[in-house]
Design an enzyme around this catalytic site. Sequence first.
Site, PDB file in Angstrom:
ATOM      1  N   LYS A 157      32.248  41.747  42.950  1.00  0.00           N
ATOM      2  CA  LYS A 157      31.791  40.193  41.723  1.00  0.00           C
ATOM      3  C   LYS A 157      30.694  39.990  41.725  1.00  0.00           C
ATOM      4  CE  LYS A 157      35.438  36.818  40.637  1.00  0.00           C
ATOM      5  NZ  LYS A 157      35.843  37.268  39.231  1.00  0.00           N
TER       6      LYS A 157
HETATM    7  C1  PLP Z   1      36.496  41.886  35.664  1.00  0.00           C
HETATM    8  C2  PLP Z   1      37.076  41.606  36.178  1.00  0.00           C
HETATM    9  N1  PLP Z   1      38.928  42.453  36.401  1.00  0.00           N
HETATM   10  C3  PLP Z   1      40.017  41.905  37.360  1.00  0.00           C
HETATM   11  C4  PLP Z   1      40.053  40.032  37.812  1.00  0.00           C
HETATM   12  C5  PLP Z   1      41.296  39.645  38.280  1.00  0.00           C
HETATM   13  O1  PLP Z   1      40.668  40.527  39.702  1.00  0.00           O
HETATM   14  P1  PLP Z   1      41.689  39.039  40.335  1.00  0.00           P
HETATM   15  O2  PLP Z   1      43.411  39.284  40.627  1.00  0.00           O
HETATM   16  O3  PLP Z   1      41.389  39.459  41.573  1.00  0.00           O
HETATM   17  O4  PLP Z   1      41.613  37.670  40.485  1.00  0.00           O
HETATM   18  C6  PLP Z   1      38.821  39.766  37.415  1.00  0.00           C
HETATM   19  C7  PLP Z   1      39.202  37.827  38.098  1.00  0.00           C
HETATM   20  O5  PLP Z   1      38.231  37.849  39.304  1.00  0.00           O
HETATM   21  C8  PLP Z   1      37.710  40.107  36.719  1.00  0.00           C
HETATM   22  O6  PLP Z   1      36.385  39.182  36.935  1.00  0.00           O
END
Ligand code: PLP
Length: 305
Positions: A157
């Site tokens: 991330k």
């Molecule tokens: C690109 C992306 N995909 C998916 C998600 C969903 O991830 P999560 O359920 O861990 O928040 C996020 C958010 O963090 C994201 O930034």
Amino acid sequence: MQPLKKIWMDGKFVNWDDAKIHILTHALHYGYAVFDGIRCFSTKKGPAIFRLQDHIDRFRNSAKIYMMKLGYSKEELINACKQLVLENNVEECYIRPIAYTAYGAMGLNPLKNKISVAIALWEWGPYLGQESLEKGVRATVSSWVRIDSRSLPPQAKCSANYANSALAKIEAVSSGYDEAIMLNSSGMVAEGPGENIFRVKDGILSTPPASSGILRGITRDTVIQFARDMGITFYRNDFTREELFTSDELFFTGTAAGIVPIREVDGRIIGDGNYSLTKRLQKMYDDTVHGRLKKYEKWLTYVRS
Ligand SMILES: Cc1ncc(COP(=O)(O)O)c(C=O)c1O
């Protein structure tokens, strides 16, 4: 942004207005930062952070991929998040740990820079709006291709990834949609700019696999575990743009957004408006994060205990 009291910076709780960094902070120029997004919810036993350990694990893995030494153990980061909720005296909030290359050297070798770590939190309603949970959102397939492992690893991330997300988001909202759906470089559905995506067709639930170039969402994993426990047939499989249009139900998942029905994609109404499985999963998620389901209490970290 409504200011709160404290922000954790490099091991210290500083006043909100004093949480400042230098304009020549390396990460600001080159996007070399990794972060995570976590939510804390109110429960009968006080504020509880949802899947905190899993989020901190992902944060640490993001840092590892980018060769950033965090300098804080998993336990220290967990305790800092808990303590920060208490310091700010909030019941519900969104928690944002971030690690970044600090002020010092400039240029493209980030290994010369100290890594700073900070944790901030703020009060944040559902990312796509309160109404999105009930009424669903209108989405468009983006002309921007999702980043992939050969360029920017989607499973880390990293702040830089979100320039790609922002381009898709801007395109979607300026065309009158609420959110974008991004395809990967093979033309298969990947994810939203900040959400994973699920499809329901003939009672089968599916979501693109990690190899489709997505962030492995923790809400996605939560939904997968719910589906298993509910005895719903579930697959991780690729799907095409046209399979979006012919789905019975589609929904986004994410910590910021929650579980959000997608009611339309590029002018095609999805299904017959009966979002029965999405609604069941939404309810289960809501009950889980608010500590109403004993079975999933293992995912809650109560900040006052
Ligand atoms: C690109 C992306 N995909 C998916 C998600 C969903 O991830 P999560 O359920 O861990 O928040 C996020 C958010 O963090 C994201 O930034």
